[in-house]
Design an enzyme around this catalytic site. Structure first.
Site, PDB file in Angstrom:
ATOM      1  NE  ARG A  58      -2.726   0.653   3.495  1.00  0.00           N
ATOM      2  CZ  ARG A  58      -2.112   1.227   4.532  1.00  0.00           C
ATOM      3  NH1 ARG A  58      -1.666   2.476   4.426  1.00  0.00           N
ATOM      4  NH2 ARG A  58      -1.941   0.577   5.661  1.00  0.00           N
ATOM      5  CE1 TYR A 100     -17.418  11.593 -14.657  1.00  0.00           C
ATOM      6  CE2 TYR A 100     -16.298  11.870 -12.560  1.00  0.00           C
ATOM      7  CZ  TYR A 100     -17.041  11.097 -13.422  1.00  0.00           C
ATOM      8  OH  TYR A 100     -17.415   9.836 -13.053  1.00  0.00           O
ATOM      9  CG  ASP A 133     -10.310  15.141 -15.381  1.00  0.00           C
ATOM     10  OD1 ASP A 133      -9.817  14.404 -16.261  1.00  0.00           O
ATOM     11  OD2 ASP A 133     -11.276  14.794 -14.674  1.00  0.00           O
ATOM     12  CE  LYS A 144     -14.616   7.098 -17.429  1.00  0.00           C
ATOM     13  NZ  LYS A 144     -14.695   8.469 -16.922  1.00  0.00           N
TER      14      LYS A 144
HETATM   15  C1  LIG Z   1     -14.854   9.033 -15.711  1.00  0.00           C
HETATM   16  C2  LIG Z   1     -14.216  10.334 -15.403  1.00  0.00           C
HETATM   17  C3  LIG Z   1     -13.672  10.569 -14.140  1.00  0.00           C
HETATM   18  C4  LIG Z   1     -13.796   9.577 -12.991  1.00  0.00           C
HETATM   19  O1  LIG Z   1     -13.069   8.419 -13.202  1.00  0.00           O
HETATM   20  P1  LIG Z   1     -13.432   6.989 -12.531  1.00  0.00           P
HETATM   21  O2  LIG Z   1     -12.367   6.102 -13.067  1.00  0.00           O
HETATM   22  O3  LIG Z   1     -14.825   6.643 -12.992  1.00  0.00           O
HETATM   23  O4  LIG Z   1     -13.379   7.152 -11.068  1.00  0.00           O
HETATM   24  C5  LIG Z   1     -13.022  11.778 -13.922  1.00  0.00           C
HETATM   25  N1  LIG Z   1     -12.932  12.716 -14.893  1.00  0.00           N
HETATM   26  C6  LIG Z   1     -13.466  12.526 -16.121  1.00  0.00           C
HETATM   27  C7  LIG Z   1     -13.336  13.609 -17.156  1.00  0.00           C
HETATM   28  C8  LIG Z   1     -14.126  11.338 -16.425  1.00  0.00           C
HETATM   29  O5  LIG Z   1     -14.657  11.177 -17.637  1.00  0.00           O
END
Ligand SMILES: *Cc1c(COP(=O)(O)O)cnc(C)c1O
Length: 367
Positions: A45, A97, A168, A193
């Site tokens: 961890r 988001y 992000d 993603k």
């Molecule tokens: C899906 C998404 C997240 C969150 O990610 P998870 O893996 O679902 O926790 C954050 N930012 C954007 C732009 C996203 O599309």
């Protein structure tokens, strides 16, 4: 080996491979919570595993910073906010988001921080926020309205201030935009993603520009335990090997579909920064190296017609999430807290299928 001069698409394939006679070409899945004491690692961890480190080496290499792997995008986002001082002022795009918005709103309600929900396109408001806010939270292109933020100007202005800047970069991926090079302190991704790319895992990653930020993220991960699973880290690493191939095909498909949707009588508007008449086109062209695989379009007839399209597609899957090799479509205004999204807007995550097949499917669904 000095790999820094290689192109990003080479590094995605070549970085973080074991070397030496008899070495496997891929870093194995290291199933270990604990290690014999006396070495560099004691408990995973805190200290990680080879499998996480492979993923972190590749992502850190192409984003240009120190990467830490997380259990999900939200775990990375929470870690980026972990050390924010009580009472901090955070500026965020009003259409960010939904998970980020929910997390920030929860902290707002509990009195942990205050949040300014800014128009992502109001550059002057962002330049002012750089002076009197503690954190600028940036996301571009935004999800799902595909607004392109002026990252070079905002990050450039924030550089001389003491505020923390986080970007992000999930929609663009490091192949299309490089926020750390523009001056960001931290980049976060949902590796669920495009980085993973196959809709078969949850993972996240945060990349810090310097050691102090990386130590902060590492502390957050160790203390809150948002660590990736060994299989997930392995699968993200495997996905990264083909990221450039997938993104090339998916982006080219998105461009083709955006152009055709713009001509379709049942579509009232298309949002894709690659279209020359898109409001974000000139800005995106100035600092991004491509326009990505996400697009949104508004269906004439609003929510009812848009829902009918989601029910009628066959190749494209009606599902949330994005960035997989398969195309997915979703009516985002159907989700809670998405009142700012037009009711008839469909977000399409364009996959890697043949463009003509995706188009035929969309056309029959729009009829
Ligand atoms: C899906 C998404 C997240 C969150 O990610 P998870 O893996 O679902 O926790 C954050 N930012 C954007 C732009 C996203 O599309």
């Amino acid at each position: 080996m000095d790999t820094a001069y290689w192109a990003m698409r080479t590094r995605l394939i070549a970085d973080a491979r074991p070397h030496g006679p008899g070495a496997p070409l891929n870093t194995p899945i290291e199933a270990a919570s604990t290690f014999e004491l006396g070495g560099e690692r004691g408990y995973s961890r805190a200290d990680g595993t080879q499998t996480w480190h492979a993923m972190e080496t590749i992502v850190g290499g192409i984003e240009g910073g120190r990467a830490l792997a997380f259990a999900s995008g939200m775990a990375a986002i929470a870690a980026a906010l972990h050390g924010v001082a009580p009472g901090a002022r955070i500026a965020v795009p009003a259409d960010c988001y939904l998970g980020t918005a929910a997390l920030l709103r929860a902290g707002e309600h509990s009195g942990r921080w205050s949040v300014s929900w800014l128009d992502p396109l109001a550059v002057d408001a962002w330049l002012a926020a750089a002076v009197d806010h503690d954190v600028l939270w940036l996301e571009s292109p935004t999800n799902p309205l595909l607004h392109v933020m002026d990252l070079p100007r905002i990050l450039g202005a924030a550089r001389s201030e003491r505020c923390l800047t986080v970007v992000d970069n999930t929609f663009a991926t490091p192949l299309l935009q490089q926020p750390l090079a523009l001056g960001a302190d931290v980049v976060v991704h949902s590796a669920t993603k495009f980085l993973g790319g196959h809709s078969d895992l949850l993972a996240g990653v945060a990349i810090a520009a310097d050691r102090a930020q990386a130590d902060r993220l590492h502390e957050a991960r160790t203390l809150t335990g948002g660590v990736p699973g060994m299989l997930e880290a392995f699968l993200v690493t495997r996905g990264l090997r083909t990221l450039a191939l997938r993104l090339d095909t998916a982006s080219s498909n998105a461009h083709t579909l955006a152009e055709r949707l713009a001509q379709h009588p049942a579509v009232t508007s298309v949002r894709y920064p690659g279209l020359t008449d898109d409001p974000g086109h000139a800005l995106a062209s100035s600092f991004m190296t491509g326009y990505g695989a996400m697009l949104s379009f508004d269906v004439a007839g609003g929510a009812q017609q848009a829902d009918a399209v989601c029910r009628t597609v066959r190749l494209i899957r009606h599902a949330t999430s994005l960035g997989g090799v398969e195309s997915t479509i979703e009516r985002r205004a159907a989700l809670p807290g998405q009142d700012h999204v037009p009711p008839g807007l469909l977000r399409l995550s364009t996959g890697c299928e043949d463009a003509e097949d995706i188009w035929r499917d969309l056309k029959q669904a729009l009829q």
